[in-house]
Structures are given as C-alpha cells and as structure tokens.
Scaffold this motif. Structure first.
Motif, PDB file in Angstrom:
ATOM      1  N   PRO A  14       0.812  -1.225   0.000  1.00  0.00           N
ATOM      2  CA  PRO A  14       0.000   0.000   0.000  1.00  0.00           C
ATOM      3  C   PRO A  14       0.842   1.270   0.000  1.00  0.00           C
ATOM      4  O   PRO A  14       0.433   2.282  -0.584  1.00  0.00           O
ATOM      5  CB  PRO A  14      -0.815  -0.121   1.287  1.00  0.00           C
ATOM      6  CG  PRO A  14      -0.894  -1.588   1.544  1.00  0.00           C
ATOM      7  CD  PRO A  14       0.414  -2.155   1.061  1.00  0.00           C
ATOM      8  N   ASN A 265     -10.789   0.991  -0.341  1.00  0.00           N
ATOM      9  CA  ASN A 265      -9.923  -0.164  -0.132  1.00  0.00           C
ATOM     10  C   ASN A 265     -10.355  -1.340  -1.005  1.00  0.00           C
ATOM     11  O   ASN A 265      -9.525  -2.006  -1.634  1.00  0.00           O
ATOM     12  CB  ASN A 265      -9.949  -0.593   1.334  1.00  0.00           C
ATOM     13  CG  ASN A 265      -9.272  -1.937   1.553  1.00  0.00           C
ATOM     14  OD1 ASN A 265      -8.051  -2.030   1.645  1.00  0.00           O
ATOM     15  ND2 ASN A 265     -10.067  -3.003   1.631  1.00  0.00           N
ATOM     16  N   ALA A 269      -7.987  -3.049  -3.586  1.00  0.00           N
ATOM     17  CA  ALA A 269      -7.588  -4.408  -3.229  1.00  0.00           C
ATOM     18  C   ALA A 269      -7.995  -5.400  -4.315  1.00  0.00           C
ATOM     19  O   ALA A 269      -7.246  -6.342  -4.616  1.00  0.00           O
ATOM     20  CB  ALA A 269      -8.212  -4.809  -1.888  1.00  0.00           C
ATOM     21  N   ALA A 494      -7.848   1.422   8.555  1.00  0.00           N
ATOM     22  CA  ALA A 494      -6.667   1.132   7.727  1.00  0.00           C
ATOM     23  C   ALA A 494      -5.929  -0.108   8.220  1.00  0.00           C
ATOM     24  O   ALA A 494      -5.257  -0.795   7.441  1.00  0.00           O
ATOM     25  CB  ALA A 494      -5.730   2.336   7.707  1.00  0.00           C
ATOM     26  N   ALA A 497      -8.112  -2.698   6.544  1.00  0.00           N
ATOM     27  CA  ALA A 497      -8.284  -2.482   5.103  1.00  0.00           C
ATOM     28  C   ALA A 497      -7.045  -1.742   4.605  1.00  0.00           C
ATOM     29  O   ALA A 497      -6.992  -0.510   4.610  1.00  0.00           O
ATOM     30  CB  ALA A 497      -9.551  -1.658   4.834  1.00  0.00           C
ATOM     31  N   TYR A 499      -5.622  -0.809   1.917  1.00  0.00           N
ATOM     32  CA  TYR A 499      -5.622   0.182   0.843  1.00  0.00           C
ATOM     33  C   TYR A 499      -6.653   1.290   1.083  1.00  0.00           C
ATOM     34  O   TYR A 499      -7.066   1.970   0.156  1.00  0.00           O
ATOM     35  CB  TYR A 499      -5.897  -0.494  -0.499  1.00  0.00           C
ATOM     36  CG  TYR A 499      -4.854  -1.519  -0.891  1.00  0.00           C
ATOM     37  CD1 TYR A 499      -3.624  -1.128  -1.404  1.00  0.00           C
ATOM     38  CD2 TYR A 499      -5.099  -2.880  -0.735  1.00  0.00           C
ATOM     39  CE1 TYR A 499      -2.663  -2.069  -1.765  1.00  0.00           C
ATOM     40  CE2 TYR A 499      -4.145  -3.833  -1.086  1.00  0.00           C
ATOM     41  CZ  TYR A 499      -2.932  -3.416  -1.596  1.00  0.00           C
ATOM     42  OH  TYR A 499      -1.976  -4.345  -1.950  1.00  0.00           O
ATOM     43  N   ALA A 500      -7.062   1.458   2.340  1.00  0.00           N
ATOM     44  CA  ALA A 500      -8.116   2.425   2.642  1.00  0.00           C
ATOM     45  C   ALA A 500      -7.623   3.867   2.616  1.00  0.00           C
ATOM     46  O   ALA A 500      -8.418   4.783   2.393  1.00  0.00           O
ATOM     47  CB  ALA A 500      -8.722   2.127   4.015  1.00  0.00           C
TER      48      ALA A 500
END
Length: 570
Positions: A14, A265, A269, A494, A497, A499-500
C-alpha cells in the motif's frame, strides 16, 4: 496449455500503490464498472426497448428507454429541452440543461412521467421518489452537435475527424444516486444482483443516455431535412459507435475517496489481487499471448487518439508514448512472454523502466486475457461501512501507535508547522453546496475546514499519544480526547483495510486534486482524461461501445479498445 499459480508473489505494498501520483496514473481495466455492466447485460441477455419518443422538431419533449433483465426492468426517462446558449453551463450551480434524466425502477406510467416532468428538469430544485434510482443532466457539445445535425440533414455523413477530436455529442455534468433529491437509497437496491458491484445503476443510466443522444441527433436531423423537403442521411453505425458520453468532473468528486475508505480499499484491493493473480501465472498460452498482443495494438490506438492541452497531461502523454516504444522494444516478437512467469517478469521490468503512467497502463492490460481468473473479483468491490466504522475501545495505546507508524509513517515524518505542508483547506461552499479547496493563508476558510486531511490529523494523534502508557485502552484515551475520535476510527479501518488510506498530503501546496478524480474515474471505466486545471477534468465514457440493441457476448468486453480495422472512422 494449463497455467498454475505461484504463491510467493504478494499484492503490491500500500505504501507504493496509495501515493497520489500513482493513483492519478490509473487506467480502466477489466474491473472497471462500465465493463462489468456490459458483460453482465450480455451474459444475462438483457433486452432493450424505446416505449416512448415524443420529441418535437425543436428538440423538446420526453422519451423513455427501457432495459429488461432476468428479474426487473429499468427505464431512463429523458427530458429534452430547447436551451438558450447563454444558459448552457457545465457548472454544478447551473439551473438549466439541454437534457435531464431519471433512471426509473420499472416502466413509468403517464402519471409517473407527468410527476417527473415537474421535478427532473429542475434537478436540485425538484424532488423525486424511491422509484427513481438516479437523476442526471447533460449538455450538448454545441459546435459538434450542430455539425452532425446539419450534415445529416443535407444527406451527408459528419466529418470523422471532428467527431474523433471531441469524442462525444453530449457530456453529463452530474449523475446523482444514493438518495440524492429523494431518489432510492443505495441500501434499497444493493442486494439486487445487477447492482451489487458499485455504481452499476449510474453506469446503466449513462449507457442508456448514449442511446438517447444518438436517437435525438438523428431525430433533429430528420426534422430539419423534412422541413426542407429532403430525406436525412442515417448516421453511419461505426461513426455512431465511436461516440461516447462526455463528462465534466470537478472538485465535488475528489473527497469521495477520503470519505469512503472501506469502499476505496475494496476497489484497490480487488485490482491489486487481479494484478497479483496474473503475475503469479507460471506460463502464458499462445492464445493468451495473441489476445494480449492484439489488445496492446488496439490500446496504443487509444493512446494515439488521446489529446490534452493541459501541461500536466501533455507531459504524462509524452511519457506514456515513450513508454510504449520501450514496451515494443522489450517485447520484440513477444518471445519474452513464452518463458516462465512471463507477466511477473514483464511487470518487474516495467517497474524498473517505465513511468507511473506506463506501469499502470501495462498493469491493466496484463489482466485482459484472464477474465476467467479475475472478473469475479468485482463481486468484492462493494462495502457496508456500518460495522467497519465501529471504534474498538479495547485496543491498547501500544497497538494504536504501531498501527500509526505502519500506515502513517510518511505523515508522522512531515513537518506540519511548515506553511507549504498545510497550505490548502477543504471546505463546502455555501453558495454552491459543493467541496472547494481554499488557500488557508490567503482566504478565511480555516473555520469551515472539512476533515479531509487524514495525514495531518493522524500525526496530531500520534503526538497526543506520546505520554500515554502502552497498556492503556483506547477508550480511556478518547474519554479524555474526543477530538481524536475520527482519526482513531480511520487508523483502525486502515489496520483492517490496507488500501483504505491515501499515503499523501491532501492539503499541501502541491496537491493535485485531479489525481483523486482520475483514480475514481478510471474505476468507472473512463478514457481520454483531459484536465482543464488541477481541479477539474473532462473524460469520455462508453466510447466505441456497442449500443444496447447491438450488445452481444462477442462485443461486450473489449469495446473499450478501438478496432484496428476501422481506420479513420474511429
């Protein structure tokens, strides 16, 4: 040839993916929402009809375009207006448009159309009901519209070069869903299979709008020719297919990615898992290499047709075209793809050699031969934010610190006292009721600032935790410091998740909001990004796509790439 998966390749970090410069270089892919929709419509054999077309010679009236799937019918109710030139504006605060629309849940009755006619043309000044799923509006590309109508009315085809230069006859200025103006809330339709993937209702609305635009321009030409005692030419099907729907998107869309971290995300993702899956294949079959080769050539044609006058995009286009030459040189006669783990080798070479624009263009293109492996990932792109947003008060301060250091390392290391690192402030304009980005030290906006600087706020949270014991619970900290609740929530999101969160400063003097706009629009499936400033961009949707009545399993997927056989007509 059967392919097997290599398990050692991971999704990209990420910290690498979630930088604005990379997010602002994304391209459409198999997982883009327009292509997900057209594949479903073809796979499920949806049917299409035009039950109403009551528009006069001045282009004023109403038309209905219906799409019927396995369980339900949806209808675009389109109102066509005779708009004086001085009232035509792409601004959100406009009060009149060339056309206005509602996507109706079912087939509207005359009473429904009458009700909508008193509301939809006024957009924000009107109200709709839960039987409407989206509301939208569009304006003509005036010179091109007149050129097409005039040419057809004189019995000729419009100039292909002029069509190609613009790419659309109308551009939308907003497509509203999710409860806007009284329309159905997302929760009312999210369980329907056809709307499970995000933004499918809005993409269906635009898909049907394109059909309306083609029929309307032909109707206007027919009426003009008839008044002159002639018969109009029918717009050449290939010319018609080359035309998409334009869109002007400004700052109003930029905060969406920040305000929907779990949804964001899931988008990223899914794409990253698709890239990982393809990179993990130990072999590429001759058929897969052949398809990649064909689509690479077709995609290069798209790049050749892509123009912009904005200095940022001009530079990126120049870099991308240079990258394409390097890709040609690397691939040669495509023997590079006949070895072991060819896509991973190609990706690793691209990462070392190409610009971000070229890397992400290639990453999307690598997915194309592998729909059977990656298309189902789109099923995981939606999000129910409710449980994810619940703060875990039982987390210890030490655990929270560790999360902060892992996700917000860049922010903790930023000097937030420097003016250039907090030069901007996001706020909502009272006049326009939409997000704006102001100059913190030049305008009186700080008092109205929106919480759209998660990096700065995370760094402030990290400093506030400095003297707290590691075993203390977060709940106790928040009782003393409730001002940090929003940051604790984001950090915990985060943590689950990855890629949030955007790993960049969204309020620096150098921030380019168009990076956020392009990222979201790429997931829609947009092409031909043309920034008009660092804060708004024009795009094209559904260019080269089949029209609803022509949609088939054979043309439902790769339409985004122009055919090599169409010559100047595309």
């Amino acid at each position: 040839m059967e392919t097997t998966a290599q398990t050692s390749i991971s999704r990209r970090d990420p910290a690498q993916v979630m930088r604005l410069s990379r997010l602002g270089s994304l391209h459409q892919s198999r997982l883009s929402f327009m292509r997900v929709l057209t594949r479903r419509l073809a796979r499920e054999n949806w049917s299409f009809s035009r039950p109403k077309f009551d528009i006069d010679e001045n282009g004023v009236g109403v038309a209905v375009f219906s799409a019927t799937g396995p369980a339900r019918t949806y209808s675009l109710v389109a109102f066509s207006h005779d708009l004086p030139p001085e009232m035509r504006s792409d601004r959100v605060i406009a009060t009149a448009w060339d056309s206005t629309f509602a996507l109706f849940d079912g087939i509207p009755t005359d009473e429904d159309i009458e009700r909508l006619s008193k509301n939809v043309p006024y957009q924000e000044a009107g109200r709709v009901s839960e039987t409407e799923i989206s509301v939208s509006r569009a304006n003509r590309s005036v010179r091109l519209w007149e050129h097409v109508v005039s040419a057809l009315a004189e019995g000729k085809q419009p100039d292909a070069d002029q069509l190609q230069a613009v790419g659309y006859l109308m551009r939308t200025t907003a497509v509203y869903g999710s409860g806007k103006l009284g329309a159905a809330d997302r929760e009312m339709i999210s369980a329907r299979p056809e709307f499970q993937v995000p933004f499918q209702a809005e993409m269906l609305s635009v898909f049907l709008t394109r059909w309306y635009v083609r029929d309307l321009v032909q109707h206007m030409a027919d009426m003009r020719a008839k008044a002159a005692g002639r018969t109009a030419a029918q717009l050449d099907p290939e010319l018609a297919r080359s035309l998409g729907i334009g869109n002007s998107t400004g700052l109003g869309m930029a905060p969406f990615l920040l305000n929907h971290p779990v949804l964001f995300n899931n988008w990223i993702a899914s794409r990253e898992e698709a890239i990982r899956t393809v990179r993990s294949l130990d072999r590429a079959s001759a058929e897969e290499i052949s398809l990649f080769q064909e689509l690479l050539l077709r995609s290069k044609k798209n790049v050749a047709l892509w123009h912009s006058e904005h200095e940022i995009q001009v530079r990126k286009l120049s870099e991308l075209r240079s990258d394409l030459e390097k890709i040609d040189s690397y691939l040669g006669n495509f023997e590079a793809l006949t070895g072991s783990y060819p896509w991973d080798q190609l990706y690793r070479w691209a990462e070392e050699t190409l610009t971000l624009e070229g890397q992400e263009w290639l990453a999307s293109l690598m997915l194309e031969p592998y729909g059977a492996l990656v298309d189902e990932l789109s099923d995981g792109m939606a999000a129910d934010n409710t449980p994810t947003f619940r703060i875990s008060g039982a987390m210890t301060i030490e655990e929270l610190r560790n999360l902060l250091e892992r996700v917000y390392e860049w922010a903790i290391g930023t000097d937030w006292q420097k003016a250039e690192n907090r030069a901007r402030a996001w706020y909502v304009s009272e006049e326009k009721l939409e997000p704006r980005l102001g100059e913190r030290f030049e305008e009186p906006v700080e008092e109205y600032e929106q919480p759209l600087a998660p990096g700065r706020d995370a760094a402030a949270l990290f400093r506030a935790l400095a003297h707290w014991q590691g075993e203390t619970r977060v709940a106790e900290f928040l009782l003393r410091h409730p001002e940090h609740r929003h940051s604790v929530r984001r950090v915990q999101i985060a943590g689950r998740a990855p890629y949030a969160e955007i790993r960049d400063n969204t309020i620096s003097q150098d921030v380019l909001p168009i990076d956020m706009l392009r990222c979201k629009l790429a997931f829609f499936g947009a092409t031909q990004f043309d920034p008009r400033s660092d804060r708004w961009v024009r795009i094209c949707m559904y260019g080269n796509a089949p029209y609803p009545q022509d949609l088939s399993a054979e043309n439902a997927d790769f339409w985004v790439y122009p055919s090599l056989e169409e010559g100047a007509k595309t």
